[in-house]
Design a protein around this motif. Structure first.
Motif, PDB file in Angstrom:
ATOM      1  N   SER A 142       0.827  -1.206   0.000  1.00 50.05           N
ATOM      2  CA  SER A 142       0.000   0.000   0.000  1.00 50.05           C
ATOM      3  C   SER A 142       0.858   1.252   0.000  1.00 50.05           C
ATOM      4  N   ALA A 154      -5.759   5.341   5.547  1.00 50.99           N
ATOM      5  CA  ALA A 154      -6.037   3.934   5.833  1.00 50.99           C
ATOM      6  C   ALA A 154      -5.592   3.573   7.251  1.00 50.99           C
ATOM      7  N   THR A 161     -11.670   0.243  13.740  1.00 53.53           N
ATOM      8  CA  THR A 161     -11.782  -1.189  13.441  1.00 53.53           C
ATOM      9  C   THR A 161     -11.383  -2.030  14.650  1.00 53.53           C
ATOM     10  N   ALA A 204      -5.757   1.381  -3.850  1.00 51.62           N
ATOM     11  CA  ALA A 204      -6.891   1.557  -2.944  1.00 51.62           C
ATOM     12  C   ALA A 204      -7.418   0.216  -2.452  1.00 51.62           C
ATOM     13  N   CYS A 205      -7.484  -0.766  -3.328  1.00 57.03           N
ATOM     14  CA  CYS A 205      -7.939  -2.106  -2.918  1.00 57.03           C
ATOM     15  C   CYS A 205      -6.988  -2.723  -1.903  1.00 57.03           C
ATOM     16  N   LEU A 208      -7.485  -0.919   1.516  1.00 55.17           N
ATOM     17  CA  LEU A 208      -8.705  -1.360   2.192  1.00 55.17           C
ATOM     18  C   LEU A 208      -8.577  -2.792   2.701  1.00 55.17           C
ATOM     19  N   ILE A 211      -6.615  -3.032   6.232  1.00 59.62           N
ATOM     20  CA  ILE A 211      -7.141  -2.488   7.482  1.00 59.62           C
ATOM     21  C   ILE A 211      -7.528  -3.606   8.458  1.00 59.62           C
TER      22      ILE A 211
END
Length: 385
Positions: A142, A154, A161, A204-205, A208, A211
């Motif tokens: 990332s 992120a 979370t 971006a994938c 995500l 996380i």
């Protein structure tokens, strides 16, 4: 001669007895010291007590902060000056170096003992090793494919979370004061670091997808050390082979080709080895911090490092991130300070409650009344009547 022999025999016995006792006292002391050291290092209970005694929250988090700053500099040299742009391969080298160093510790009997296998199921160890590989590997990918601003965004999402996951898994609740404080910290970090949000679809994938493994990784590390008799090094030793296996599986999927054709000269190799040594220290210090504090506190520490590095660059190296970013960093640091105060206050209240419960248990565990005492009470009562 018979009388002389009997006298000498008596004196000899006394002399030998005195010598044995003189030699026995230091011998017994040495044996007790040896047994204490063995219990403190070669049993999981003793090793856990030693880690808690020598490495409290302040020491663990300071150690982790210093090493994190060092590895940032080392990785900048490796990926910038050396040009080793293979993030998964670099993580694999870090964990191979850690495993090799711990194997040396184990051969020299310096590795703390692990708890019995029946106390911790293998599924928990396997899950921790797999999640660690995903969290570390996806974080590096990332950072490679996204801008620093999107990467920090992120990272901010990891905090809620963790709070949500701990509530769902362990029914752990957070006070409203801590929720507000964490929100202030996240907003301050966002203002301080999110200067650009440039990204591509793949980056971006990856961000995500990173996380959830990052949050679960911190929660498992903290939970296994605080609820079991695991020390940081013992848990690292058990999970490293699993993590290495998953890194080897991820490397062909996420790394660009050409790692074997890289220019492995002495200078480049030396820089990578220094980065790997910092990687071992970072893994160890991070495990110590998670064992001494909590998953949420460790995330707040990571954001603290980001803000301190930014302010340090402004003060010492004349960098100019802008008044808005500096204001966000100051707000985040104030929020982190108040969050630390709330944690210390909660720890003090927990200690006070534990002391009260201990004193009640001691009062209840006093010598009970005997039948003789009951007879004395009855006699005194009748005589008073």
């Amino acid at each position: 001669m018979g009388v002389l022999e009997s006298i000498l025999r008596k004196d000899g016995r006394k002399f030998m007895k005195r010598k044995d006792s003189d030699a026995g006292e230091p011998g017994r002391a040495l044996e007790e010291l040896r047994g204490s050291l063995y219990s403190d290092f070669h049993t999981s209970d003793g090793a856990k007590r030693q880690q808690q005694r020598l490495c409290g929250p302040f020491v663990a988090m300071t150690f982790n902060f210093i090493v994190a700053v060092g590895i940032i500099m080392a990785n900048k040299v490796v990926m910038g000056m050396v040009g080793f742009n293979f993030p998964i391969a670099l993580s694999l080298i870090h964990y191979l170096t850690s495993w090799f160093l711990m194997a040396i510790f184990k051969a020299l009997s310096l590795l703390p003992a692990s708890p019995p296998s029946k106390t911790t199921p293998f599924s928990s160890i396997f899950l921790l090793g797999a999640v660690m590989a995903l969290a570390t590997g996806l974080a590096n990918v990332s950072l490679q494919h996204n801008s620093v601003g999107f990467y920090q965004m992120a990272k901010i999402a990891v905090t809620p979370t963790i709070v949500l996951a701990e509530f769902m898994l362990f029914s752990k609740k957070v006070s409203i004061q801590k929720v507000i404080t964490l929100a202030v910290v996240s907003i301050g970090v966002a203002v301080a670091t999110v200067t650009d949000l440039e990204f591509n679809v793949f980056g971006a994938c990856v961000a995500l997808a990173w996380i959830v493994p990052s949050a679960i990784n911190k929660i498992l590390w903290s939970n296994l050390q605080q609820t079991g008799n695991w020390t940081a090094l013992a848990l690292m030793w058990k999970t490293s082979p699993i993590t290495i296996f998953f890194f080897m599986s991820l490397m062909p999927l996420l790394d660009p080709p050409g790692v074997l054709s890289f220019n492995w000269n002495s200078n480049n190799l030396f820089a990578i080895v220094i980065s790997a040594l910092f990687g071992f220290l970072l893994q160890w210090s991070g495990a110590l911090a998670l064992g001494a504090t909590s998953a949420t506190s460790h995330v707040v520490l990571g954001q603290f490092k980001t803000c301190v590095i930014m302010l340090g660059g402004y003060i010492f190296f004349n960098s100019d991130p802008g008044i808005v970013s500096l204001s966000g960093a100051v707000v985040a640091l104030c929020g982190m300070s108040f969050y630390t105060y709330l944690n210390l206050l909660g720890s003090k209240e927990s200690a006070t409650t534990s002391n009260k419960l201990l004193s009640k248990q001691n009062s209840f565990s006093q010598k009970p009344k005997t039948a003789e005492d009951d007879v004395k009470v009855e006699v005194n009562t009748l005589s008073s009547v």
